[in-house]
Design a protein around this motif. Structure first.
Motif, PDB file in Angstrom:
ATOM      1  N   ARG A 409      52.823  29.676  40.339  1.00  0.00           N
ATOM      2  CA  ARG A 409      52.010  30.777  40.331  1.00  0.00           C
ATOM      3  C   ARG A 409      53.244  32.031  39.680  1.00  0.00           C
ATOM      4  NH1 ARG A 409      48.199  31.400  45.258  1.00  0.00           N
ATOM      5  NH2 ARG A 409      50.015  30.605  46.389  1.00  0.00           N
ATOM      6  N   THR A 410      52.480  32.798  38.937  1.00  0.00           N
ATOM      7  CA  THR A 410      53.332  33.985  38.690  1.00  0.00           C
ATOM      8  C   THR A 410      52.259  35.138  38.985  1.00  0.00           C
ATOM      9  OG1 THR A 410      54.554  32.867  36.747  1.00  0.00           O
ATOM     10  CG2 THR A 410      54.218  35.289  36.715  1.00  0.00           C
ATOM     11  N   TYR A 411      52.835  36.199  39.467  1.00  0.00           N
ATOM     12  CA  TYR A 411      52.010  37.496  39.872  1.00  0.00           C
ATOM     13  C   TYR A 411      52.882  38.684  39.187  1.00  0.00           C
ATOM     14  CZ  TYR A 411      50.235  34.507  43.535  1.00  0.00           C
ATOM     15  OH  TYR A 411      49.589  33.452  44.576  1.00  0.00           O
ATOM     16  N   THR A 412      51.958  39.530  38.763  1.00  0.00           N
ATOM     17  CA  THR A 412      52.477  40.864  38.308  1.00  0.00           C
ATOM     18  C   THR A 412      51.399  41.882  39.152  1.00  0.00           C
ATOM     19  OG1 THR A 412      53.177  40.286  36.360  1.00  0.00           O
ATOM     20  CG2 THR A 412      52.931  42.351  36.584  1.00  0.00           C
ATOM     21  N   LEU A 413      51.894  42.721  40.074  1.00  0.00           N
ATOM     22  CA  LEU A 413      51.018  43.348  41.024  1.00  0.00           C
ATOM     23  C   LEU A 413      51.472  44.861  41.025  1.00  0.00           C
ATOM     24  CD1 LEU A 413      51.049  41.172  44.198  1.00  0.00           C
ATOM     25  CD2 LEU A 413      49.336  41.142  42.355  1.00  0.00           C
ATOM     26  N   LEU A 414      50.485  45.800  40.957  1.00  0.00           N
ATOM     27  CA  LEU A 414      50.454  47.134  41.211  1.00  0.00           C
ATOM     28  C   LEU A 414      50.321  47.286  42.632  1.00  0.00           C
ATOM     29  CD1 LEU A 414      51.303  49.940  40.334  1.00  0.00           C
ATOM     30  CD2 LEU A 414      48.694  50.306  39.915  1.00  0.00           C
ATOM     31  N   GLY A 449      45.637  38.857  34.825  1.00  0.00           N
ATOM     32  CA  GLY A 449      44.878  37.884  35.528  1.00  0.00           C
ATOM     33  C   GLY A 449      45.084  37.615  36.901  1.00  0.00           C
ATOM     34  N   THR A 450      46.195  38.326  37.641  1.00  0.00           N
ATOM     35  CA  THR A 450      46.517  37.930  38.640  1.00  0.00           C
ATOM     36  C   THR A 450      45.203  38.579  39.826  1.00  0.00           C
ATOM     37  OG1 THR A 450      48.867  38.135  38.335  1.00  0.00           O
ATOM     38  CG2 THR A 450      48.323  38.447  40.728  1.00  0.00           C
ATOM     39  N   GLY A 485      41.876  38.582  49.927  1.00  0.00           N
ATOM     40  CA  GLY A 485      41.967  38.473  48.402  1.00  0.00           C
ATOM     41  C   GLY A 485      40.356  38.088  47.796  1.00  0.00           C
ATOM     42  N   SER A 486      40.286  38.176  46.311  1.00  0.00           N
ATOM     43  CA  SER A 486      39.094  37.725  45.734  1.00  0.00           C
ATOM     44  C   SER A 486      38.900  36.110  45.783  1.00  0.00           C
ATOM     45  CB  SER A 486      38.927  38.357  44.323  1.00  0.00           C
ATOM     46  OG  SER A 486      40.245  37.874  43.666  1.00  0.00           O
ATOM     47  N   ASN A 487      39.911  35.414  45.948  1.00  0.00           N
ATOM     48  CA  ASN A 487      39.614  33.990  46.033  1.00  0.00           C
ATOM     49  C   ASN A 487      41.075  33.465  46.943  1.00  0.00           C
ATOM     50  OD1 ASN A 487      41.798  33.190  44.116  1.00  0.00           O
ATOM     51  ND2 ASN A 487      40.405  34.321  42.832  1.00  0.00           N
ATOM     52  N   ALA A 488      40.990  32.140  47.161  1.00  0.00           N
ATOM     53  CA  ALA A 488      42.109  31.611  47.956  1.00  0.00           C
ATOM     54  C   ALA A 488      43.520  31.596  47.259  1.00  0.00           C
ATOM     55  CB  ALA A 488      41.803  29.924  48.286  1.00  0.00           C
TER      56      ALA A 488
END
Length: 607
Positions: A409-414, A449-450, A485-488
């Motif tokens: 998985r790839t995450y880009t988070l603020l 999409g994260t 989180g919104s999902n698993a």
């Protein structure tokens, strides 16, 4: 004749000290033998505490213990002892004492300075303290509003000389805390009645005017800019004087780490409107510093860390620090992990006690259950709310790629981390009393999409010492965490929780307790609890023994149904003066995630 007692004692002590220095210098020109002397020290009193104080004050007694034999040194010590023993008698409430110091039968005070004996075989110190005195009249006025005399300064109480000085200091301090910076002792009448064995003390204070803070004036040289120094110091010019505010000014400057010395001096003369300027003298600390550390355990392997620090980077007491860490060397935790961080702290960026910071970092984590590559960039603001309470609010952009039981998985988070720390420990590396609480909330917003979610963590510690010098310390720690989180798959792997290892449960391998996804896949949980208890005992001044027990809990979705494991062991501490070196040996006592003995070596207590 009724002399001023406090002035008489001070003048007499100063004259005796000056005479002793002169005598020591003159006698150093003489020659003498190295023959040991015998000492007879007698006190005509049944009070063991008084005898102990007198012997502790006696330079002759110290010279005997230290093996001093030169006649000139023994004579100098004897001459100085008259004043020292007299002060000790006064401190114990005896004002009619008689002191004799005989060197081979001759009174030391009668021996000419230029006729030092060629040998001194016997020293006899005789002290007749006389009766204990009590206060007759004991008054001190005027006192600041809501202030009362010290309990020991009253008619009929034992007339310790220290009580007189403490009473003056306390009364002056009371006026200073009420804004009267120039309060002083203006008149005193202290007389001893040797027939009644009483000491009469009448002390008069002059509070002086109500004073306000004036300007902060820098003296000496510093590479820090004067405007930035003034902003960091935050002297409240125009406000009513307060010693506490003055101490805060010094604490703010010391906290930057840019100065090795901070000295504040109140102006002798008041200005217009009874304002008082404050002179500030700074000595810069060395601008650059580096350090390193190491920790090893049988399962986690070797960890190496280091840092490089630059103080006063831009001339405003800024602190720039680079930290690097390599962990898992030779361990069984999957692979070697790398972490590199840089941070710039800017004091008083948005006002006194409101600092700013910016940071950047990169890391690679190779754990048995997941691998992660991460880069981060951000900044924030920190508030120093008190000596023990700080708060911080930041914003950061994080980009990571992870591989775990759920796949790649790839995450880009603020992220918007917000935290508070309440630290009331007496010592950060080796606490024996106090409490510590650290709270952190990190909301994260997914980009591209994260998923979006929240991580919460808490770390609480408490310490309580027992016995003389807190030789035994009971220490406890509780940790908790939750991720939402919104999902698993919305929660990145680095926001999930594991248990095991030196930071949570000793005796079990690092991050050995998590969530089994089946098929050999493993991930972290969304809920975490851990507790530790230690009993620490000092065997000597430098060696200590520790017994401990740890437990950790991990929940897949919450705190309702949690798997857990526990470990226990013993440890040894070697106190280096700046912090203990730690050696812990632990074994599992519950759970299936560990077997055998684990060994941990590091610097500082486990928590």
């Amino acid at each position: 004749m009724r002399p001023s007692f406090l002035l008489l004692v001070r003048s007499f002590a100063q004259q005796c000290a000056g005479l002793a220095v002169l005598v020591v210098f003159l006698l150093a020109l003489a020659t003498g033998s190295a023959r040991a002397f015998t000492l007879q020290f007698t006190v005509a009193s049944d009070d063991p505490g008084l005898r102990g104080d007198l012997e502790a004050a006696s330079l002759v007694a110290n010279a005997k213990r230290d093996g001093v034999t030169a006649p000139r040194d023994v004579l100098a010590a004897a001459l100085a002892d008259y004043a020292r023993l007299l002060r000790s008698l006064y401190a114990n409430g005896h004002y009619s004492g008689v002191i004799q110091i005989l060197l081979d039968g001759r009174e030391a005070a009668t021996i000419p300075a230029f006729q030092t004996p060629t040998a001194i075989d016997a020293v006899v110190v005789k002290v007749d303290p006389g009766p204990a005195f009590r206060f007759g009249a004991a008054t001190i006025a005027p006192l600041a509003p809501k202030q009362t005399p010290l309990p020991g300064f009253r008619s009929g109480a034992r007339a310790y000389s220290g009580v007189l000085q403490d009473s003056v200091d306390s009364a002056v301090d009371g006026w200073r805390h009420d804004g009267h910076a120039k309060a002083r002792l203006s008149r005193q009448q202290v007389t001893a009645d040797h027939r009644a064995h009483t000491l009469t003390a009448r002390l008069q204070l002059s509070p002086g005017p109500l004073v306000r803070f004036g300007a902060l004036r820098l003296t000496g040289e510093s590479t820090a800019r004067s405007d930035r120094v003034a902003r960091i110091a935050g002297l409240p010019s125009g406000q009513v004087f307060s010693p506490d505010e003055l101490e805060k000014v010094a604490a703010r400057l010391r906290r930057t780490g840019s100065f090795s010395s901070v000295s504040l001096v109140e102006a002798d003369e008041l200005g217009e409107g009874n304002s008082m300027d404050i002179e500030l003298a700074l000595v810069d600390a060395k601008p650059r510093r580096f350090g390193f550390g190491a920790e090893i355990s049988t399962f986690d392997g070797l960890s190496l860390s280091g840092y490089w620090l630059h103080r006063n980077l831009l001339g405003g007491a800024e602190r720039f620090r680079i930290d690097g860490e390599i962990t898992g060397i030779g361990g069984e935790t999957g692979g070697i992990d790398y972490d590199l961080n840089a941070r710039l702290d800017i004091p008083a960026a948005f006002g006194t006690d409101i600092n700013a910071f910016v940071f950047a970092g990169a890391s690679y984590v190779d754990d048995p259950v997941y691998q992660s590559w991460q880069a981060r960039l951000g900044g924030g603001v920190s508030w120093i709310l008190s000596d023990t309470l700080t708060a911080e609010l930041g914003v950061a952009l994080r980009h990571s790629r992870t591989r775990d039981g759920s796949g790649d998985r790839t995450y880009t988070l603020l992220t918007l981390p917000a935290g508070a720390t309440w630290d009331r420990r007496d010592n950060q590396l080796n606490p024996k009393a106090g409490t510590f609480l650290d709270l952190l909330a990190t909301p994260f917003v997914g980009l591209g999409g994260t998923g979006t979610g929240l991580q919460l963590t808490a770390d609480g510690r408490a310490y309580h010492g027992f016995g003389a010098g807190d030789r035994v310390v009971l220490a406890g720690r509780l940790q908790a965490g939750a991720a939402y989180g919104s999902n698993a798959t919305a929660v990145p792997a680095e926001f999930l929780f594991f248990s095991g290892g030196g930071g949570s449960v000793r005796g079990h391998p690092y991050q050995s307790l998590g969530i089994d996804l089946g098929g050999g896949n493993f991930t972290g949980g969304k809920a975490f609890l851990a507790g530790s208890a230690e009993l620490r005992a000092n065997v000597t001044q430098t060696i200590g023994l520790v017994g401990f027990v740890d437990a950790g809990f991990i929940g897949a979705h919450g705190f309702g149904d949690m798997a857990w494991h526990a470990g226990a062991g013993v440890g040894v501490r070697y106190d280096t003066g700046i912090g203990p070196i730690r050696l812990d040996v632990a074994t599992p006592i519950h759970g299936t995630t560990g077997q055998g003995v684990q060994i941990y070596v590091g610097i500082g207590q486990a928590f």
